[in-house]
Design a protein around this motif. Structure first.
Motif, short mmCIF file in Angstrom:
data_model
loop_
_atom_site.label_atom_id
_atom_site.label_comp_id
_atom_site.label_asym_id
_atom_site.label_seq_id
_atom_site.Cartn_x
_atom_site.Cartn_y
_atom_site.Cartn_z
N GLY A 141 -33.99 -27.83 -38.73
CA GLY A 141 -32.84 -28.64 -38.33
C GLY A 141 -32.60 -28.51 -36.84
N GLY A 142 -31.95 -29.53 -36.28
CA GLY A 142 -31.65 -29.47 -34.86
C GLY A 142 -30.58 -30.47 -34.49
N ASN A 143 -29.99 -30.29 -33.34
CA ASN A 143 -29.05 -31.27 -32.83
C ASN A 143 -29.78 -32.55 -32.45
N ALA A 144 -29.05 -33.62 -32.25
CA ALA A 144 -29.67 -34.92 -31.98
C ALA A 144 -30.57 -34.89 -30.75
N ALA A 145 -30.20 -34.08 -29.76
CA ALA A 145 -30.97 -34.03 -28.51
C ALA A 145 -32.13 -33.04 -28.57
N ASP A 146 -32.34 -32.38 -29.70
CA ASP A 146 -33.43 -31.42 -29.83
C ASP A 146 -34.77 -32.11 -29.56
N PRO A 147 -35.51 -31.71 -28.52
CA PRO A 147 -36.76 -32.39 -28.18
C PRO A 147 -37.93 -32.00 -29.09
N GLY A 148 -37.72 -30.99 -29.92
CA GLY A 148 -38.82 -30.47 -30.71
C GLY A 148 -39.40 -31.45 -31.71
N PHE A 149 -38.55 -32.28 -32.30
CA PHE A 149 -39.05 -33.16 -33.35
C PHE A 149 -40.08 -34.15 -32.83
N ALA A 164 -35.57 -32.13 -40.48
CA ALA A 164 -36.98 -32.51 -40.38
C ALA A 164 -37.78 -31.76 -41.41
N LEU A 165 -38.62 -32.48 -42.15
CA LEU A 165 -39.50 -31.85 -43.13
C LEU A 165 -40.94 -32.11 -42.71
N ASN A 199 -15.99 -35.34 -37.30
CA ASN A 199 -14.96 -34.37 -36.94
C ASN A 199 -15.34 -32.91 -37.09
N GLU A 200 -16.58 -32.62 -37.50
CA GLU A 200 -16.95 -31.23 -37.77
C GLU A 200 -18.42 -31.01 -37.46
N PRO A 201 -18.76 -29.97 -36.69
CA PRO A 201 -20.16 -29.72 -36.38
C PRO A 201 -20.95 -29.28 -37.62
N PHE A 202 -22.24 -29.60 -37.61
CA PHE A 202 -23.12 -29.19 -38.68
C PHE A 202 -23.57 -27.75 -38.48
N GLN A 203 -24.03 -27.16 -39.57
CA GLN A 203 -24.71 -25.87 -39.55
C GLN A 203 -26.03 -26.02 -40.29
N ALA A 205 -41.71 -33.94 -30.17
CA ALA A 205 -42.79 -33.25 -29.47
C ALA A 205 -43.82 -32.68 -30.44
N ASN A 206 -43.32 -32.08 -31.54
CA ASN A 206 -44.25 -31.45 -32.48
C ASN A 206 -43.81 -31.54 -33.94
N GLY A 207 -42.74 -32.31 -34.22
CA GLY A 207 -42.30 -32.51 -35.59
C GLY A 207 -41.45 -31.39 -36.16
N VAL A 208 -41.10 -30.41 -35.31
CA VAL A 208 -40.33 -29.24 -35.78
C VAL A 208 -39.13 -29.03 -34.87
N CYS A 209 -37.95 -28.84 -35.46
CA CYS A 209 -36.73 -28.59 -34.68
C CYS A 209 -36.52 -27.09 -34.49
N ASN A 210 -35.55 -26.74 -33.63
CA ASN A 210 -35.38 -25.34 -33.26
C ASN A 210 -34.33 -24.61 -34.11
N ASN A 211 -33.75 -25.28 -35.08
CA ASN A 211 -32.75 -24.71 -36.00
C ASN A 211 -31.45 -24.31 -35.32
#
Length: 308
Positions: free
Chosen positions: A199-207, A225-226, A169-173, A209-215
């Motif tokens: 951190g990233g949304n579920a659809a973030d392709p960064g993880f 992601a760590l 019921n509530e978006p993450f930050q 692709a390179n193990g890093v999200c776009n925040n």
């Protein structure tokens, strides 16, 4: 008195570890589990089903095993790049050895072998807060997961371990250096040494692709992601804390008297992470995991004789 209390809570929780089908050839071995509830007493719990790679949660105790509901989209994820070779897993599951999932769930521990990915062995131990010195620590809504990453080769490898979660019921930050949070759900991560927590949304392709999200975190389903580097034959440990805060019934939980939201509970959990793990290790060291099963027999005898 503290020893007796520990045995009581251990025995009560054992009944909630739900096994899958037992092999007809050897009924002393369990063919995988659906996980064991991890969380503070009176605060609900989280279960990880390693066979499916899924999570379930129950935030409003008292309840039984059938009150757990699946956390939509929740999963451990993995990225490893060695030279030009990259391997990824979008939903990690228990590895199967000799036809059996290699995990063991007996409260307060859940041990899982995720196998070897791009020559990195991945093992996890999930646990509940156990503290004979501060009972408030044992009454908070959080669960703990320690992931051990071992580079089995003599070349360096870039690794990232992610944990995706869902808040209905509530978006993450995104909280820099920690993870994702809102008032009712938080997932934080940490590790010693040089790391990059994104951190990233579920659809973030960064993880993948390179193990890093776009925040850019602004949805109900998001991930932490760590990322870290493993040197030749090096082992490093990553810590995750999942916390929740159920506000439907203001008179329901004791933890309302201690904290106001899930983020502050997760921060406290990271500080206490090693302390809880050491407390559990001290209990189990008496005779290994089988000590839990022995405790049940001792308690039953004492209960019949009214020795409590």
């Amino acid at each position: 008195m503290r020893t007796i209390l520990s045995l009581v809570v251990l025995a009560l929780a054992l009944a909630l570890a739900v096994p899958n089908t037992v092999s007809a050839k050897n009924d002393t071995k369990v063919n995988g589990t659906t996980g064991t509830p991890l969380g503070g007493f009176g605060a609900g719990g989280v279960k990880f089903n390693g066979n499916e790679g899924t999570f379930a949660i129950m935030t409003r105790p008292p309840a039984d095993a059938y009150d757990f509901k699946e956390v939509d989209g929740a999963a451990f994820q993995f990225f490893a790049k060695r030279g030009q070779a990259t391997e990824t897993v979008d939903q990690m599951k228990t590895v199967v050895i000799d036809g059996r999932p290699d995990d063991d769930a007996i409260w307060p521990l859940h041990r899982i072998n995720f196998g070897t990915i791009n020559d990195v062995h991945v093992a996890m131990t999930g646990f509940s807060p156990l503290d004979n010195e501060d009972y408030d620590n044992m009454s908070l809504p959080y669960a703990f997961y320690e992931v051990t990453l071992t580079n089995t080769k003599t070349s360096n490898v870039a690794v990232s371990i992610g944990l995706q979660w869902n808040s209905e019921n509530e978006p993450f930050q995104f909280v820099p250096g920690k993870g994702i949070t809102n008032s009712t759900r938080t997932v934080f991560a940490s590790a010693k040494g040089k790391v990059n927590i994104t951190g990233g949304n579920a659809a973030d392709p960064g993880f993948l692709a390179n193990g890093v999200c776009n925040n850019a975190v602004n949805q109900n389903q998001a991930k932490v992601a760590l990322a870290l580097d493993l040197k030749a034959n090096e082992t490093r440990v990553v810590k995750f804390v999942i916390s929740w805060y159920e506000t439907v019934d203001p008179d329901l939980a004791y933890y309302f008297n201690l904290y106001d939201n899930s983020e502050t509970i997760a921060v406290h959990g990271l500080k206490q992470f090693d302390h809880f793990f050491c407390s559990i290790s001290a209990v189990l060291s008496k005779s290994g995991t089988s000590y839990l099963l022995q405790s049940v027999g001792i308690l039953r005898k004492k209960y019949k004789k009214k020795e409590f």
